[in-house]
Motif scaffolding. Structure first.
Motif, PDB file in Angstrom:
ATOM      1  N   UNK A 153       0.836  -1.203   0.000  1.00 21.10           N
ATOM      2  CA  UNK A 153       0.000   0.000   0.000  1.00 21.10           C
ATOM      3  C   UNK A 153       0.872   1.255   0.000  1.00 21.10           C
ATOM      4  N   UNK A 154       0.260   2.368  -0.396  1.00 19.39           N
ATOM      5  CA  UNK A 154       0.989   3.641  -0.406  1.00 19.39           C
ATOM      6  C   UNK A 154       1.474   3.998   0.997  1.00 19.39           C
ATOM      7  N   UNK A 155       0.638   3.730   1.991  1.00 18.50           N
ATOM      8  CA  UNK A 155       1.020   4.060   3.373  1.00 18.50           C
ATOM      9  C   UNK A 155       2.233   3.261   3.817  1.00 18.50           C
ATOM     10  N   UNK A 156       2.315   1.991   3.406  1.00 14.47           N
ATOM     11  CA  UNK A 156       3.464   1.162   3.765  1.00 14.47           C
ATOM     12  C   UNK A 156       4.710   1.615   3.015  1.00 14.47           C
ATOM     13  N   UNK A 157       4.559   1.921   1.739  1.00 12.65           N
ATOM     14  CA  UNK A 157       5.718   2.337   0.939  1.00 12.65           C
ATOM     15  C   UNK A 157       6.324   3.646   1.436  1.00 12.65           C
ATOM     16  N   UNK A 158       5.457   4.559   1.890  1.00 17.15           N
ATOM     17  CA  UNK A 158       5.950   5.856   2.360  1.00 17.15           C
ATOM     18  C   UNK A 158       6.117   5.896   3.884  1.00 17.15           C
ATOM     19  N   UNK A 159       6.007   4.734   4.528  1.00 19.92           N
ATOM     20  CA  UNK A 159       6.182   4.617   5.982  1.00 19.92           C
ATOM     21  C   UNK A 159       5.276   5.587   6.737  1.00 19.92           C
ATOM     22  N   UNK A 160       4.052   5.732   6.226  1.00 25.52           N
ATOM     23  CA  UNK A 160       3.075   6.612   6.868  1.00 25.52           C
ATOM     24  C   UNK A 160       2.240   5.862   7.899  1.00 25.52           C
ATOM     25  N   UNK A 161       2.533   4.575   8.089  1.00 28.20           N
ATOM     26  CA  UNK A 161       1.801   3.751   9.036  1.00 28.20           C
ATOM     27  C   UNK A 161       2.790   2.897   9.818  1.00 28.20           C
ATOM     28  N   UNK A 162       2.290   2.250  10.855  1.00 28.98           N
ATOM     29  CA  UNK A 162       3.145   1.348  11.622  1.00 28.98           C
ATOM     30  C   UNK A 162       3.618   0.197  10.735  1.00 28.98           C
ATOM     31  N   UNK A 163       4.793  -0.354  10.968  1.00 27.19           N
ATOM     32  CA  UNK A 163       5.310  -1.452  10.133  1.00 27.19           C
ATOM     33  C   UNK A 163       4.641  -2.784  10.464  1.00 27.19           C
ATOM     34  N   UNK A 164       3.465  -3.003   9.906  1.00 31.99           N
ATOM     35  CA  UNK A 164       2.691  -4.218  10.180  1.00 31.99           C
ATOM     36  C   UNK A 164       2.439  -4.964   8.872  1.00 31.99           C
ATOM     37  N   UNK A 165       2.182  -6.272   8.989  1.00 36.54           N
ATOM     38  CA  UNK A 165       1.937  -7.089   7.816  1.00 36.54           C
ATOM     39  C   UNK A 165       0.480  -7.285   7.481  1.00 36.54           C
ATOM     40  N   UNK A 166      -0.411  -6.841   8.363  1.00 34.09           N
ATOM     41  CA  UNK A 166      -1.846  -6.894   8.086  1.00 34.09           C
ATOM     42  C   UNK A 166      -2.514  -5.736   8.804  1.00 34.09           C
ATOM     43  N   UNK A 167      -3.720  -5.358   8.405  1.00 31.71           N
ATOM     44  CA  UNK A 167      -4.316  -4.112   8.910  1.00 31.71           C
ATOM     45  C   UNK A 167      -4.928  -4.186  10.307  1.00 31.71           C
ATOM     46  N   UNK A 168      -4.832  -5.331  10.980  1.00 31.21           N
ATOM     47  CA  UNK A 168      -5.385  -5.486  12.331  1.00 31.21           C
ATOM     48  C   UNK A 168      -6.877  -5.165  12.383  1.00 31.21           C
ATOM     49  N   UNK A 169      -7.555  -5.465  11.312  1.00 31.03           N
ATOM     50  CA  UNK A 169      -9.018  -5.393  11.244  1.00 31.03           C
ATOM     51  C   UNK A 169      -9.444  -6.237  10.051  1.00 31.03           C
ATOM     52  N   UNK A 170     -10.205  -7.287  10.326  1.00 32.98           N
ATOM     53  CA  UNK A 170     -10.653  -8.160   9.236  1.00 32.98           C
ATOM     54  C   UNK A 170     -11.558  -7.402   8.272  1.00 32.98           C
ATOM     55  N   UNK A 171     -12.345  -6.467   8.781  1.00 37.49           N
ATOM     56  CA  UNK A 171     -13.255  -5.696   7.928  1.00 37.49           C
ATOM     57  C   UNK A 171     -12.473  -4.779   6.999  1.00 37.49           C
ATOM     58  N   UNK A 172     -11.508  -4.052   7.556  1.00 38.04           N
ATOM     59  CA  UNK A 172     -10.666  -3.182   6.740  1.00 38.04           C
ATOM     60  C   UNK A 172      -9.862  -4.013   5.746  1.00 38.04           C
ATOM     61  N   UNK A 173      -9.353  -5.161   6.199  1.00 42.55           N
ATOM     62  CA  UNK A 173      -8.588  -6.029   5.311  1.00 42.55           C
ATOM     63  C   UNK A 173      -9.409  -6.532   4.140  1.00 42.55           C
ATOM     64  N   UNK A 174     -10.680  -6.875   4.399  1.00 41.37           N
ATOM     65  CA  UNK A 174     -11.553  -7.343   3.323  1.00 41.37           C
ATOM     66  C   UNK A 174     -11.771  -6.251   2.287  1.00 41.37           C
ATOM     67  N   UNK A 175     -11.989  -5.024   2.734  1.00 39.03           N
ATOM     68  CA  UNK A 175     -12.194  -3.917   1.795  1.00 39.03           C
ATOM     69  C   UNK A 175     -10.927  -3.610   1.005  1.00 39.03           C
ATOM     70  N   UNK A 176      -9.777  -3.680   1.671  1.00 39.49           N
ATOM     71  CA  UNK A 176      -8.518  -3.424   0.985  1.00 39.49           C
ATOM     72  C   UNK A 176      -8.224  -4.489  -0.069  1.00 39.49           C
ATOM     73  N   UNK A 177      -8.409  -5.751   0.319  1.00 38.00           N
ATOM     74  CA  UNK A 177      -8.000  -6.858  -0.553  1.00 38.00           C
ATOM     75  C   UNK A 177      -9.047  -7.211  -1.611  1.00 38.00           C
ATOM     76  N   UNK A 178     -10.327  -7.184  -1.226  1.00 37.27           N
ATOM     77  CA  UNK A 178     -11.386  -7.691  -2.112  1.00 37.27           C
ATOM     78  C   UNK A 178     -12.387  -6.635  -2.547  1.00 37.27           C
ATOM     79  N   UNK A 179     -12.312  -5.450  -1.963  1.00 35.34           N
ATOM     80  CA  UNK A 179     -13.235  -4.389  -2.323  1.00 35.34           C
ATOM     81  C   UNK A 179     -14.647  -4.658  -1.813  1.00 35.34           C
ATOM     82  N   UNK A 180     -15.567  -3.795  -2.199  1.00 33.23           N
ATOM     83  CA  UNK A 180     -16.953  -3.915  -1.752  1.00 33.23           C
ATOM     84  C   UNK A 180     -17.599  -5.173  -2.315  1.00 33.23           C
TER      85      UNK A 180
END
Length: 199
Positions: free
Chosen positions: A78-105
């Motif tokens: 993600x852009x946030x990971x590439x620009x280090x705008x977020x914590x260095x994590x491997x998943x979004x720590x929310x299954x709901x957010x992860x579903x929207x990021x990975x699979x969309x609506x």
């Protein structure tokens, strides 16, 4: 969920007493972590830094492809990971957010329709499985779905993960039981219904 399905006053009182006793003897460190941020009503403190450190930086990523998402584990590129705008994590720590990021609506709708289908099968077998041991087993399986939906707010994933082994084994067993009971027609809105005898 157990108390709700049992509907026995004695069992309810015993469990509530055990919960109260456990809370009384709980170490201070556990209680401090459980109540972090509640006094100040700070959502980022309550979420252990997830709100400002992970979730808000990832929101623009959802908006860039809202319908179909970016693919499995897309938080890693993600852009946030590439620009280090977020914590260095491997998943979004929310299954709901992860579903929207990975699979969309659209993908998220398919996922939740599948979990609804799984709930119907489990609840049907919990009421009418051939053996009492299977009825108890599938009551536990329905509780696993509820647990995933609650836990998914701050962790886990709706895509298959190692934390869901029991849930997916239960689904496999359910499919086996459904197949073995043919020509009984099991799935009519999640409830078993016997076929009429041939004339």
């Amino acid at each position: 969920y157990f108390l709700f399905t049992q509907k026995r006053l004695r069992t309810t009182l015993i469990v509530l007493s055990l919960i109260a006793a456990a809370a009384f003897f709980m170490p201070d460190a556990v209680m401090e972590r459980a109540t972090t941020g509640l006094a100040s009503r700070n959502m980022d403190d309550i979420g252990a830094g997830r709100v400002d450190g992970i979730w808000l930086p990832l929101l623009p990523q959802i908006l860039s492809s809202p319908l179909v998402g970016h693919g499995l584990s897309s938080v890693l590129w993600s852009e946030a990971a590439q620009h280090q705008a977020m914590l260095p994590v491997g998943h979004p720590h929310s299954a709901y957010l992860g579903a929207l990021l990975d699979f969309g609506i659209l993908g998220s709708i398919v996922i939740f329709l599948f979990f609804r289908h799984m709930w119907q099968i489990f609840s049907g077998l919990a009421e009418s499985a051939p053996e009492p041991i299977f009825r108890g087993f599938f009551k536990g399986a329905t509780a696993c779905i509820l647990l995933l939906l609650v836990q998914g707010a701050t962790d886990d994933s709706f895509a298959f993960s190692h934390t869901q082994v029991f849930l997916w084994l239960a689904y496999g067993i359910a499919m086996g039981l459904v197949a073995r009971t043919r020509p009984v027609k099991w799935m009519i809105r999640g409830r078993p219904q016997a076929q009429s005898a041939p004339h």
